[in-house]
Design an enzyme around this catalytic site. Structure first.
Site, PDB file in Angstrom:
ATOM      1  N   ARG A  89     -10.336   3.757 -22.369  1.00 42.56           N
ATOM      2  CA  ARG A  89     -10.389   2.298 -22.135  1.00 42.56           C
ATOM      3  C   ARG A  89      -9.329   1.881 -21.123  1.00 42.56           C
ATOM      4  O   ARG A  89      -9.581   1.030 -20.270  1.00 42.56           O
ATOM      5  CB  ARG A  89     -10.160   1.542 -23.450  1.00 42.56           C
ATOM      6  N   GLU A 126     -19.517   0.715 -24.521  1.00 38.28           N
ATOM      7  CA  GLU A 126     -19.313   1.258 -25.873  1.00 38.28           C
ATOM      8  C   GLU A 126     -20.317   0.631 -26.834  1.00 38.28           C
ATOM      9  O   GLU A 126     -20.005   0.342 -27.991  1.00 38.28           O
ATOM     10  CB  GLU A 126     -17.885   0.988 -26.354  1.00 38.28           C
ATOM     11  N   CYS A 164      -5.723   1.471   5.975  1.00 39.56           N
ATOM     12  CA  CYS A 164      -6.486   0.267   6.312  1.00 39.56           C
ATOM     13  C   CYS A 164      -6.040  -0.273   7.663  1.00 39.56           C
ATOM     14  O   CYS A 164      -4.912  -0.042   8.107  1.00 39.56           O
ATOM     15  CB  CYS A 164      -6.312  -0.788   5.223  1.00 39.56           C
ATOM     16  N   ALA A 178     -27.338   0.467 -24.661  1.00 33.85           N
ATOM     17  CA  ALA A 178     -27.085   1.713 -23.908  1.00 33.85           C
ATOM     18  C   ALA A 178     -28.346   2.163 -23.179  1.00 33.85           C
ATOM     19  O   ALA A 178     -28.304   2.561 -22.014  1.00 33.85           O
ATOM     20  CB  ALA A 178     -26.589   2.802 -24.853  1.00 33.85           C
ATOM     21  N   CYS A 198      -2.034  -1.147   7.317  1.00 34.32           N
ATOM     22  CA  CYS A 198      -1.153   0.026   7.263  1.00 34.32           C
ATOM     23  C   CYS A 198      -1.094   0.740   8.600  1.00 34.32           C
ATOM     24  O   CYS A 198      -0.089   1.377   8.922  1.00 34.32           O
ATOM     25  CB  CYS A 198      -1.629   0.987   6.183  1.00 34.32           C
ATOM     26  N   HIS A 239       0.838  -1.196   0.000  1.00 34.77           N
ATOM     27  CA  HIS A 239       0.000   0.000   0.000  1.00 34.77           C
ATOM     28  C   HIS A 239       0.878   1.252   0.000  1.00 34.77           C
ATOM     29  O   HIS A 239       2.059   1.209   0.360  1.00 34.77           O
ATOM     30  CB  HIS A 239      -0.935  -0.031   1.206  1.00 34.77           C
ATOM     31  N   GLU A 260       1.029   3.925   1.824  1.00 37.04           N
ATOM     32  CA  GLU A 260       1.607   4.373   3.105  1.00 37.04           C
ATOM     33  C   GLU A 260       2.895   3.605   3.399  1.00 37.04           C
ATOM     34  O   GLU A 260       3.906   4.179   3.818  1.00 37.04           O
ATOM     35  CB  GLU A 260       0.630   4.113   4.255  1.00 37.04           C
ATOM     36  N   LEU A 281     -11.688  -2.972 -29.590  1.00 36.87           N
ATOM     37  CA  LEU A 281     -11.953  -2.568 -28.194  1.00 36.87           C
ATOM     38  C   LEU A 281     -10.742  -2.638 -27.264  1.00 36.87           C
ATOM     39  O   LEU A 281     -10.911  -2.835 -26.058  1.00 36.87           O
ATOM     40  CB  LEU A 281     -13.110  -3.383 -27.590  1.00 36.87           C
ATOM     41  N   THR A 284     -23.394  -4.487 -31.896  1.00 35.33           N
ATOM     42  CA  THR A 284     -22.156  -3.784 -32.263  1.00 35.33           C
ATOM     43  C   THR A 284     -21.116  -4.773 -32.791  1.00 35.33           C
ATOM     44  O   THR A 284     -20.362  -4.451 -33.720  1.00 35.33           O
ATOM     45  CB  THR A 284     -21.634  -2.979 -31.051  1.00 35.33           C
TER      46      THR A 284
HETATM   47  N1  NAP Z   1     -21.132   5.868 -32.709  1.00 29.50           N
HETATM   48  C1  NAP Z   1     -20.932   5.113 -31.646  1.00 29.50           C
HETATM   49  O1  NAP Z   1     -20.357   5.569 -30.667  1.00 29.50           O
HETATM   50  C2  NAP Z   1     -21.396   3.673 -31.654  1.00 29.50           C
HETATM   51  C3  NAP Z   1     -20.988   2.798 -30.630  1.00 29.50           C
HETATM   52  C4  NAP Z   1     -21.474   1.494 -30.649  1.00 29.50           C
HETATM   53  C5  NAP Z   1     -22.345   1.099 -31.660  1.00 29.50           C
HETATM   54  N2  NAP Z   1     -22.692   1.989 -32.620  1.00 29.50           N
HETATM   55  C6  NAP Z   1     -23.614   1.599 -33.691  1.00 29.50           C
HETATM   56  O2  NAP Z   1     -24.748   1.034 -33.095  1.00 29.50           O
HETATM   57  C7  NAP Z   1     -25.292   0.109 -34.004  1.00 29.50           C
HETATM   58  C8  NAP Z   1     -25.604  -1.166 -33.274  1.00 29.50           C
HETATM   59  O3  NAP Z   1     -26.650  -0.867 -32.402  1.00 29.50           O
HETATM   60  P1  NAP Z   1     -27.236  -1.948 -31.429  1.00 29.50           P
HETATM   61  O4  NAP Z   1     -28.187  -1.205 -30.541  1.00 29.50           O
HETATM   62  O5  NAP Z   1     -27.717  -3.141 -32.180  1.00 29.50           O
HETATM   63  O6  NAP Z   1     -25.911  -2.378 -30.620  1.00 29.50           O
HETATM   64  P2  NAP Z   1     -25.705  -2.898 -29.135  1.00 29.50           P
HETATM   65  O7  NAP Z   1     -26.537  -2.109 -28.183  1.00 29.50           O
HETATM   66  O8  NAP Z   1     -24.245  -2.894 -28.897  1.00 29.50           O
HETATM   67  O9  NAP Z   1     -26.240  -4.364 -29.184  1.00 29.50           O
HETATM   68  C9  NAP Z   1     -27.596  -4.682 -28.980  1.00 29.50           C
HETATM   69  C10 NAP Z   1     -27.614  -6.113 -28.578  1.00 29.50           C
HETATM   70  O10 NAP Z   1     -27.190  -6.240 -27.236  1.00 29.50           O
HETATM   71  C11 NAP Z   1     -27.668  -7.472 -26.738  1.00 29.50           C
HETATM   72  N3  NAP Z   1     -28.402  -7.311 -25.479  1.00 29.50           N
HETATM   73  C12 NAP Z   1     -28.273  -8.141 -24.445  1.00 29.50           C
HETATM   74  N4  NAP Z   1     -29.070  -7.778 -23.466  1.00 29.50           N
HETATM   75  C13 NAP Z   1     -29.724  -6.706 -23.852  1.00 29.50           C
HETATM   76  C14 NAP Z   1     -30.706  -5.912 -23.237  1.00 29.50           C
HETATM   77  N5  NAP Z   1     -31.139  -6.142 -22.003  1.00 29.50           N
HETATM   78  N6  NAP Z   1     -31.201  -4.881 -23.944  1.00 29.50           N
HETATM   79  C15 NAP Z   1     -30.739  -4.625 -25.171  1.00 29.50           C
HETATM   80  N7  NAP Z   1     -29.805  -5.356 -25.816  1.00 29.50           N
HETATM   81  C16 NAP Z   1     -29.301  -6.408 -25.152  1.00 29.50           C
HETATM   82  C17 NAP Z   1     -28.560  -8.066 -27.819  1.00 29.50           C
HETATM   83  O11 NAP Z   1     -27.658  -8.900 -28.543  1.00 29.50           O
HETATM   84  P3  NAP Z   1     -28.094 -10.139 -29.416  1.00 29.50           P
HETATM   85  O12 NAP Z   1     -28.884  -9.560 -30.555  1.00 29.50           O
HETATM   86  O13 NAP Z   1     -26.807 -10.736 -29.835  1.00 29.50           O
HETATM   87  O14 NAP Z   1     -28.929 -11.028 -28.559  1.00 29.50           O
HETATM   88  C18 NAP Z   1     -28.940  -6.822 -28.603  1.00 29.50           C
HETATM   89  O15 NAP Z   1     -29.379  -7.116 -29.889  1.00 29.50           O
HETATM   90  C19 NAP Z   1     -24.298  -0.066 -35.122  1.00 29.50           C
HETATM   91  O16 NAP Z   1     -24.715   0.656 -36.233  1.00 29.50           O
HETATM   92  C20 NAP Z   1     -23.043   0.556 -34.563  1.00 29.50           C
HETATM   93  O17 NAP Z   1     -22.234   1.101 -35.575  1.00 29.50           O
HETATM   94  C21 NAP Z   1     -22.252   3.246 -32.632  1.00 29.50           C
HETATM   95 ZN    ZN Z   2      -3.327  -0.231   3.683  1.00 34.11          ZN
END
Ligand code: NAP
Ligand code: ZN
Length: 362
Positions: free
Chosen positions: A191, A291, A82, A297, A91, A57, A59, A211, A203
């Site tokens: 990252r 990502e 700690c 998202a 520590c 650690h 310290e 990644l 994605t």
């Molecule tokens: N510009 C940017 O920063 C950026 C970054 C990332 C992606 N993108 C673009 O985003 C597009 C892809 O979009 P997307 O929405 O399909 O990608 P995503 O969000 O990365 O993938 C969606 C997939 O995540 C899985 N998943 C698992 N659990 C989920 C849940 N609870 N809710 C939703 N999804 C879940 C499913 O996979 P399965 O279908 O395999 O079951 C779903 O189809 C592409 O065009 C890519 O280029 C852009």
């Molecule tokens: Zn410590």
């Protein structure tokens, strides 16, 4: 007698925070900690930081550099020392053995094994303890560790790159590259500060991403794919684990024979961002970078897996009503209800802007 509000300790604590930050992204599941020792006359005689889990650690490192010069001196440390036996001895005992007279601390450790006990141990032994110097800065630096300890899931950063008109791809799906090379290098650094990088199956299928931090972080952060269907390509770049480990997370109800060769497997009872976050916390992740595309998202935001949002905005217009936007429907029907963010910082990277926002602390 200088206390936590006194300016006397501020520059030294700033240095301790700077030392702590040298190990950013490498200490999980532990916090970043920096420490320094001043001798009885106030001269700097030792410095140290916690480099990675299992290492000494901060310290202990600072005290061993100071040696006998620590007697009657002051230890300045960015987190409460700690008092429990972990992978390394407590520590507090090293501090008591060193002859230090005073300990200046930025922040109490929220870890239930410490949580004030370290300070009590030092005070009970007769040492003077000053608590709260640059406390806010210290809490911000260790926000990921604090969040995981308090909530049992990692601090989630959601990152996306978009055009000025809020598109992440053209109507035909083309998206390479919306952001500039400078912004993409910044993403590599982001990252490197995280323990894992997460995408959804969508994605992987559309972008075939790598990644990695491109070698900035060694080891590379864990790459994670969350999929419900296991409908994944046979030959994705993520399946080559010579550069970085990959984990594919899915449920029980899929055809297991579709699992690609290369990555490790994580089977979740529920295929959700929350279940994945909790599982990654158990795998020692303090901080994860989402990502993914809009589908995952949006689900991650709804399940409170996102605490920070980083958006790259490129000075480009993509247009197209059918073009993808960063998020799908969050389900709000009134502007009063929408998610409010606090702007932490913004910076210009070449032609692009990067906005960094804190979304929620719970
Ligand atoms: N510009 C940017 O920063 C950026 C970054 C990332 C992606 N993108 C673009 O985003 C597009 C892809 O979009 P997307 O929405 O399909 O990608 P995503 O969000 O990365 O993938 C969606 C997939 O995540 C899985 N998943 C698992 N659990 C989920 C849940 N609870 N809710 C939703 N999804 C879940 C499913 O996979 P399965 O279908 O395999 O079951 C779903 O189809 C592409 O065009 C890519 O280029 C852009
Ligand atoms: Zn410590």
């Amino acid at each position: 007698m200088p206390d936590a509000t006194s300016d006397v300790w501020t520059p030294w604590m700033r240095r301790a925070l700077q030392l702590a930050g040298l190990a950013e992204g490498r200490t999980s599941p532990n916090p970043m900690v920096g420490a320094l020792v001043l001798d009885h006359a106030g001269k700097l005689v030792g410095e140290g930081f916690h480099a990675k889990s299992g290492d000494p650690h901060a310290e202990v490192k600072a005290l061993s550099q100071a040696g006998s010069k620590a007697v009657g001196g002051t230890l300045v440390v960015s987190l409460e020392p700690c008092c429990h036996q972990g992978r390394t001895p407590p520590c507090t005992e090293a501090i008591l053995a060193s002859g230090i007279a005073k300990v200046v601390i930025a922040l109490q450790d929220p870890d239930p094994r410490v949580r004030g006990e370290g300070i009590t141990r030092l005070r009970d032994a007769g040492l003077e303890v000053v608590l709260g110097v640059l406390e806010k800065e210290a809490a911000y630096q260790n926000r990921a560790f604090i969040f995981r300890v308090c909530h049992g899931r990692p601090w989630g950063i959601l990152k996306w790159a978009m055009s000025l008109d809020g598109r992440i791809a053209l109507p035909n799906g083309a998206s390479k590259w919306i952001s500039s090379s400078g912004a993409r290098e910044w993403v590599h650094q982001l990252r490197a500060q995280c323990d894992a990088v997460i995408v959804g199956g969508g994605t992987v299928r559309s972008d075939n991403p790598l990644l990695t931090s491109r070698g900035i972080s060694d080891p590379e952060p864990l790459r994670v794919v969350l999929t419900k269907s296991l409908d994944l390509p046979d030959d994705a770049r993520l399946w080559d684990t010579s550069l970085a480990n990959t984990l594919v997370a899915h449920g029980w109800d899929v055809d297991q024979s579709k699992f690609p060769a290369g990555p490790d497997r994580l089977v979740l009872d529920s295929v959700s961002p929350l279940a994945l976050s909790q599982a990654l916390s158990k795998k020692n992740c303090n901080c994860v970078l989402w990502e993914c595309g809009p589908a995952l998202a949006t689900a991650a935001i709804k399940q409170k897996c996102i605490q920070e949002i980083s958006v790259v905005v490129a000075p480009k217009l993509l247009g197209g009503v059918s073009a993808q936007t960063p998020l799908s429907n969050l389900g709000f029907s009134s502007i009063e209800d929408v998610l409010m963010l606090q702007n932490e910082s913004f910076q210009k990277l070449g032609p692009d802007w990067v906005f960094n926002m804190i979304s929620s602390l719970d």
